[in-house]
Each structure stands twice: as C-alpha cells, then as structure tokens.
Design a protein around this motif. Structure first.
Motif, PDB file in Angstrom:
ATOM      1  N   VAL A  45       0.842  -1.203   0.000  1.00 51.20           N
ATOM      2  CA  VAL A  45       0.000   0.000   0.000  1.00 51.20           C
ATOM      3  C   VAL A  45       0.870   1.243   0.000  1.00 51.20           C
ATOM      4  N   ASN A  46       1.892   1.242   0.823  1.00 47.59           N
ATOM      5  CA  ASN A  46       2.789   2.387   0.900  1.00 47.59           C
ATOM      6  C   ASN A  46       3.475   2.612  -0.447  1.00 47.59           C
ATOM      7  N   MET A  47       3.953   1.520  -1.047  1.00 46.20           N
ATOM      8  CA  MET A  47       4.619   1.619  -2.339  1.00 46.20           C
ATOM      9  C   MET A  47       3.662   2.127  -3.412  1.00 46.20           C
ATOM     10  N   PHE A  48       2.455   1.573  -3.444  1.00 47.15           N
ATOM     11  CA  PHE A  48       1.520   1.935  -4.507  1.00 47.15           C
ATOM     12  C   PHE A  48       1.062   3.391  -4.370  1.00 47.15           C
ATOM     13  N   ARG A  49       0.836   3.811  -3.138  1.00 49.49           N
ATOM     14  CA  ARG A  49       0.456   5.218  -2.936  1.00 49.49           C
ATOM     15  C   ARG A  49       1.582   6.149  -3.390  1.00 49.49           C
ATOM     16  N   GLY A  50       2.817   5.749  -3.111  1.00 44.30           N
ATOM     17  CA  GLY A  50       3.934   6.570  -3.533  1.00 44.30           C
ATOM     18  C   GLY A  50       4.101   6.605  -5.044  1.00 44.30           C
ATOM     19  N   SER A  51       3.706   5.530  -5.720  1.00 45.70           N
ATOM     20  CA  SER A  51       3.860   5.462  -7.172  1.00 45.70           C
ATOM     21  C   SER A  51       2.709   6.122  -7.923  1.00 45.70           C
ATOM     22  N   ALA A  52       1.574   6.287  -7.266  1.00 45.89           N
ATOM     23  CA  ALA A  52       0.374   6.772  -7.957  1.00 45.89           C
ATOM     24  C   ALA A  52       0.602   8.130  -8.610  1.00 45.89           C
ATOM     25  N   MET A  53       1.319   9.013  -7.917  1.00 47.29           N
ATOM     26  CA  MET A  53       1.559  10.339  -8.476  1.00 47.29           C
ATOM     27  C   MET A  53       2.381  10.240  -9.759  1.00 47.29           C
ATOM     28  N   TYR A  54       3.380   9.360  -9.763  1.00 45.26           N
ATOM     29  CA  TYR A  54       4.220   9.212 -10.950  1.00 45.26           C
ATOM     30  C   TYR A  54       3.443   8.595 -12.104  1.00 45.26           C
ATOM     31  N   ILE A  55       2.584   7.644 -11.793  1.00 37.94           N
ATOM     32  CA  ILE A  55       1.760   7.033 -12.839  1.00 37.94           C
ATOM     33  C   ILE A  55       0.891   8.097 -13.505  1.00 37.94           C
ATOM     34  N   ALA A  56       0.280   8.935 -12.682  1.00 42.62           N
ATOM     35  CA  ALA A  56      -0.589   9.994 -13.215  1.00 42.62           C
ATOM     36  C   ALA A  56       0.205  11.014 -14.027  1.00 42.62           C
ATOM     37  N   ARG A  57       1.390  11.393 -13.538  1.00 39.59           N
ATOM     38  CA  ARG A  57       2.187  12.412 -14.219  1.00 39.59           C
ATOM     39  C   ARG A  57       2.712  11.925 -15.565  1.00 39.59           C
ATOM     40  N   HIS A  58       3.065  10.641 -15.649  1.00 38.75           N
ATOM     41  CA  HIS A  58       3.648  10.131 -16.886  1.00 38.75           C
ATOM     42  C   HIS A  58       2.600   9.735 -17.919  1.00 38.75           C
ATOM     43  N   ARG A  59       1.333   9.636 -17.506  1.00 39.42           N
ATOM     44  CA  ARG A  59       0.296   9.219 -18.443  1.00 39.42           C
ATOM     45  C   ARG A  59       0.179  10.240 -19.577  1.00 39.42           C
ATOM     46  N   ASN A  60       0.120   9.731 -20.798  1.00 40.63           N
ATOM     47  CA  ASN A  60       0.007  10.537 -22.027  1.00 40.63           C
ATOM     48  C   ASN A  60       1.266  11.336 -22.358  1.00 40.63           C
ATOM     49  N   SER A  61       2.342  11.077 -21.641  1.00 41.96           N
ATOM     50  CA  SER A  61       3.593  11.758 -21.968  1.00 41.96           C
ATOM     51  C   SER A  61       4.402  10.911 -22.952  1.00 41.96           C
ATOM     52  N   VAL A  62       5.201  11.578 -23.768  1.00 36.79           N
ATOM     53  CA  VAL A  62       6.038  10.890 -24.757  1.00 36.79           C
ATOM     54  C   VAL A  62       7.389  10.574 -24.122  1.00 36.79           C
ATOM     55  N   ILE A  63       7.788   9.309 -24.191  1.00 33.96           N
ATOM     56  CA  ILE A  63       9.088   8.879 -23.677  1.00 33.96           C
ATOM     57  C   ILE A  63       9.849   8.190 -24.803  1.00 33.96           C
ATOM     58  N   VAL A  64      11.070   8.643 -25.035  1.00 35.30           N
ATOM     59  CA  VAL A  64      11.939   8.035 -26.053  1.00 35.30           C
ATOM     60  C   VAL A  64      12.965   7.165 -25.330  1.00 35.30           C
ATOM     61  N   PHE A  65      13.001   5.891 -25.672  1.00 32.79           N
ATOM     62  CA  PHE A  65      13.947   4.942 -25.087  1.00 32.79           C
ATOM     63  C   PHE A  65      15.040   4.634 -26.102  1.00 32.79           C
ATOM     64  N   ALA A 332      15.097  -1.824 -13.085  1.00 32.15           N
ATOM     65  CA  ALA A 332      15.617  -0.467 -12.878  1.00 32.15           C
ATOM     66  C   ALA A 332      14.730   0.595 -13.524  1.00 32.15           C
ATOM     67  N   LEU A 333      14.151   0.286 -14.685  1.00 39.11           N
ATOM     68  CA  LEU A 333      13.305   1.260 -15.371  1.00 39.11           C
ATOM     69  C   LEU A 333      12.088   1.630 -14.526  1.00 39.11           C
ATOM     70  N   ILE A 334      11.395   0.633 -14.000  1.00 37.25           N
ATOM     71  CA  ILE A 334      10.210   0.892 -13.184  1.00 37.25           C
ATOM     72  C   ILE A 334      10.601   1.622 -11.905  1.00 37.25           C
ATOM     73  N   HIS A 335      11.716   1.216 -11.327  1.00 37.15           N
ATOM     74  CA  HIS A 335      12.199   1.869 -10.113  1.00 37.15           C
ATOM     75  C   HIS A 335      12.492   3.343 -10.366  1.00 37.15           C
ATOM     76  N   GLU A 336      13.090   3.635 -11.496  1.00 33.69           N
ATOM     77  CA  GLU A 336      13.460   5.019 -11.802  1.00 33.69           C
ATOM     78  C   GLU A 336      12.246   5.885 -12.121  1.00 33.69           C
ATOM     79  N   LEU A 337      11.293   5.342 -12.865  1.00 30.40           N
ATOM     80  CA  LEU A 337      10.158   6.154 -13.316  1.00 30.40           C
ATOM     81  C   LEU A 337       9.051   6.281 -12.284  1.00 30.40           C
ATOM     82  N   TYR A 338       8.847   5.264 -11.465  1.00 29.97           N
ATOM     83  CA  TYR A 338       7.637   5.231 -10.643  1.00 29.97           C
ATOM     84  C   TYR A 338       7.894   5.202  -9.144  1.00 29.97           C
ATOM     85  N   THR A 339       9.119   5.502  -8.720  1.00 36.38           N
ATOM     86  CA  THR A 339       9.387   5.626  -7.289  1.00 36.38           C
ATOM     87  C   THR A 339      10.130   6.923  -7.027  1.00 36.38           C
TER      88      THR A 339
END
Length: 513
Positions: A45-65, A332-339
């Motif tokens: 729960v703590n992890m997911f609440r902390g990630s929710a803001m990042y999920i919302a912020r990155h939605r519909n954004s363009v990311i080049v890998f 590492a990608l998920i850790h960097e983007l969503y935490t």
C-alpha cells in the motif's frame, strides 16, 4: 461441475481478528501505520500510494527509449521489454530507438576489417560496412519487435483485452537522414545524421496507441540509405517531439559521487552536467555526435556515462524536459520512473535560470515589487533602508533585467532556515515562477545542510500546504526565531523537512510539466 468446486457455507466461519496491544498501538498511530503494521499488505500500500503520483504524471507523456544492441544479449533483456510494455500499459507514448553497433563490429572483426576508419570521433561507413549495417539493423529490429510483442500480448491478456485491442509495434520512414558529409577533406561516405523527424506520422501512430520503433538506418529524400548514430538519433527525435523524457540504458553500471561528501549524486541540472562534460573533454560535434576530444584511459563505464550525458544534454537543449541514464539492472526502469528514490542518474533542464543573489542595485526594484503587498497587509513593512541592509539574504528572479519575483532566505541554528517575502509580479503569476523561487531556495538549503525549512504566513497558507509544508506551533521554531516571533501579528507557521535532492525532484515533477 460448478458444484464440485463449491465451498459449502456451513464450512465457512467468520472470526474477528484480535490485534495484540502492540498492533493496536501501531494501528492507532496512523503516521507510522504503513511502515510498521505487521500485515503484509502495508508495504505494498505504501509503495503503490507513492507510485500513484508518478503514474498519473507520466500518463500521455512521450518517452523516447534508446536501446543499445548489446542489451539484446543481456539476460535481463526480456524483463526490460516487459517493463517498457508496462510503461505503455500505464499510459505513456513510447518511441524506441535501437542500435546495432556491437553486431556490426563483430562482423567487421571476423572479416579482418577492424578497426573501422574514423575521423573527428565519427565512424566512416563504406559501402561494404553499410551492407552489414542493413543486415544487423534488420536483426535487432525483428528481435525487439518479437520480444516487445510478447510482453504487450501478455499485458493485454492480463487486462482481459481481445486481439483487436492489441497495439502494433510500427517501424518505417519516421525520419529522413542526410550524409554527414566531407569534414576537413575526409568523406564519411554512408555515415549519416538526422535530417527531419516526421512528427505527424509518429503522432498519428501514438493516437491509435501504437509503439514506434526506429533503427539507425535512415533514408534520404532521394532514396539513399545512411548509417545514423543511434544515440544521436534518439536525442534528435526526442527533441523534435518535445518528449517528456529520454531514457538511455547503460551497458555498465556507473554513478556520480560528490568527492567532498562521498554522497551519490542522483540528479544534475543542465548547467552542472555541461560543466562536468567540459571538464572531461566531451564535445558535441556536427549532427549531435558526442565525443571525447582527446585520448583517455578512463574506465569504459565512465566513458559511456560521459557520452550518454552528452547526448542527454543535446535532447534537453532541444526541448526535452528530463533525461535518465539507467543501469542494466532488472526492474531499474520501473524503479526510476515510478518511485521517489529511483536508481539511475537524472539530468533536467535549468528550471532556475534567471534566479540570482540580489545586490544593492536591486533595492529599488525589490521595493516596487513588495510595496503593494505591504500596503495590503500581506507582508510586514520593508523600507528601502531595511532592504539594503538585508540585501545579502534576498534572491531575485529576473527577465530582461526586470525583477519579476523575489524571496528572502534566513539561516538559523540547528539546521533551520526561513523563507520569506516570496513575491511574484502580478503580470507573471501562474507561470511557475513562485514554484521556481521556492524550489531554488529549497535546493540551496539542502546544499548547506539546512533540512528544516519554514515559512510564516497570514494570507498565502494554502500555497505552502500544497507544496508539502505542515502547520506547526511556535515551539517548533529554532530558539532564536521563537524570540522574534510577533504574537500580535499571529502569523501561522508552516514547516517542511527535506531529506535530499530526490524530495525536490519529486516536487518539481508536480509543477514542471
């Protein structure tokens, strides 16, 4: 058949869960519940609440890998494709740029054609090498498509989607190339560089939720094929798209560390990164090619980090907001983007350009800026004489030599600092300048080991509450500030504890979109 799997209701008992005294105390202490509660759900729960803001912020954004060819042989490559697919499932618009340099190099070695000719740090691609590049680029393209399609299919099936809803991984003429040309009399032949990004084609693909895949082979309008440096291509495409992020995956883990404090540096501003590259002899050549000017015996991981920082700065210079260099670690990608903490190196634009320390020449402009709020009772009186006397504690935000915002920073004992007189000119409000001033001073506090930042306010309390400040009593102030507190004015006190730069990176993500 259903009855065979049924659970008879008479075999089901409902029992209350009795908490031990310690568990009950933890339950009642809501601030500590998520960290201490013994049930296994709490960390998630703590992890997911902390990630929710990042999920919302990155939605519909363009990311080049950018994906180097070497990563295809990394044992964690399949999981990396799973993670990229997950970012798509969470709403990002994905562009993949893949390279094949390592496979081309192996072929050249086997033919006895190693090392390839270079000039000014740029490889010269002859006709035979171009043929090999075509073959290897095709191989990496289909391998990435295969793995990514598998990952997307698995993710879509888990959501209950049918085949008609599956995205396509599309590649094609999404950019045009041009020859690198002749430099100092040296013809680079079929080495090319980015000419134009077909923005509408990419946006059209994103509009139907497709993923765009680009290789290092680019065609010119006349139909010629050129070998384009894939890192330079990723940087150019991200800049043209004004992408939210560009992400480079490194081949060897490396980190930045502060020599004086021995602390890891997880984030750099553009100007800091630029100075670091200059110190290490990294230059950006024609076509966005990053290169180290002179011979170096540095470790390959260090060279790789420096070059990726160079390509990152090119992208930021062209409008990308943030660049990430991520180590080759599973997840590492998920850790960097969503935490909050991340695990890579973040390079971001200079959000604080135009902010500087005030000097005596700014007194008149400061007085003109704050006087309307003094007359309105929002600020305590500040005469020109008092402004001049305390000018060393003021900072100003200028545009074309005009002061458009200001703030004051007082330092106190025991790691406390007070931010006051935060004012933005009426014509420049709602443009992020107040946030920039606040963020700048907070970063300044962190650099000088001032982790407890407080403000006093009678009118603008909500602004600070929305930015992580909490109301406290007078007793929370450092003793020297308690002694000067004006009980007649009855200002409310708001305080914020800042642990490190990552706290401030998170705050910036909220307002710099």
């Amino acid at each position: 058949a259903e009855d065979a799997l049924a659970i008879p209701p008479e075999t089901i008992d409902i029992l209350p869960v009795h908490l031990s005294p310690d568990e009950q105390a933890q339950y009642e202490a809501s601030e500590d519940l998520l960290k201490q509660y013994s049930y296994g759900m709490a960390p998630f729960v703590n992890m997911f609440r902390g990630s929710a803001m990042y999920i919302a912020r990155h939605r519909n954004s363009v990311i080049v890998f950018h994906i180097s060819g070497e990563l295809l042989e990394w044992p964690g490559f399949a999981d990396l494709m799973n993670d990229i697919a997950l970012t798509w499932l969470l709403g990002t618009k994905v562009v993949l740029v893949i390279g094949c340099r390592c496979f081309v190099d192996r072929r050249l070695m086997s033919m006895g054609a190693w090392p390839p000719d270079r000039y000014a740090g740029v490889r010269i691609t002859n006709l035979e090498t171009l043929r090999i590049v075509k073959e290897e680029a095709g191989f990496v393209r289909f391998e990435v498509e295969r793995q990514l399609a598998r990952a997307l299919r698995r993710g879509m099936y888990s959501m209950g989607a049918d085949d008609s809803a599956f995205p396509n991984v599309v590649s094609g003429n999404f950019y045009t190339a041009q020859p690198f040309g002749i430099v100092d009399g040296v013809d680079h032949q079929y080495t090319g560089m980015l000419r134009k990004v077909e923005l509408e084609k990419i946006r059209q693909a994103h509009s139907v939720n497709d993923i765009v895949l680009l290789t290092n082979l680019g065609a010119s309008p006349s139909g010629e094929i050129f070998n384009v440096n894939s890192e330079s291509l990723a940087s150019g495409v991200a800049g043209a798209l004004k992408a939210s992020k560009i992400i480079f995956f490194s081949l060897a883990a490396s980190e930045l560390r502060n020599i004086e404090t021995d602390k890891i540096i997880q984030g750099l501003k553009y100007s800091d990164a630029e100075r670091l590259l200059q110190r290490n002899g990294v230059v950006i050549r024609r076509g966005g090619y990053a290169a180290i000017e002179s011979d170096t015996d540095q470790h390959p991981a260090i060279i790789e980090m420096l070059l990726k920082m160079g390509w990152s700065l090119q992208a930021l210079k062209n409008g990308v907001k943030r660049a990430h260099i991520i180590p080759p670690r599973n997840g590492a990608l998920i850790h960097e983007l969503y935490t909050r903490d991340g695990c890579g190196t973040l390079i971001s634009r200079d959000l604080y350009e135009g902010i500087r320390s005030a000097n005596v020449n700014d007194v008149a402009g400061l007085f003109e800026l704050v006087q309307p709020l003094v007359l309105a009772g929002t600020l305590v009186e500040r005469t020109k004489a008092s402004l001049e006397e305390d000018i060393h504690s003021y900072f100003v935000y200028t545009r074309d030599n005009l002061i458009v915002a200001c703030a004051q920073l007082h330092r106190y004992e025991d790691g406390f600092a007070e931010i006051g007189c935060l004012v933005v000119s009426k014509e420049y409000r709602s443009q992020g300048r107040g946030d920039a001033m606040l963020g700048f001073l907070e970063r300044l506090c962190i650099q000088t080991s001032l982790q407890n930042v407080f403000v006093l306010s009678t009118q603008t309390m909500q602004f600070f509450v929305e930015r992580g400040f909490r109301e406290v009593g007078v007793e929370a102030l450092p003793p020297s500030r308690q002694a000067k507190y004006n009980y007649a004015r009855r200002s409310k006190i708001y305080m914020k504890r800042i642990k490190d730069d990552r706290d401030l990176d998170e705050d910036e993500l909220r307002w710099d979109r």
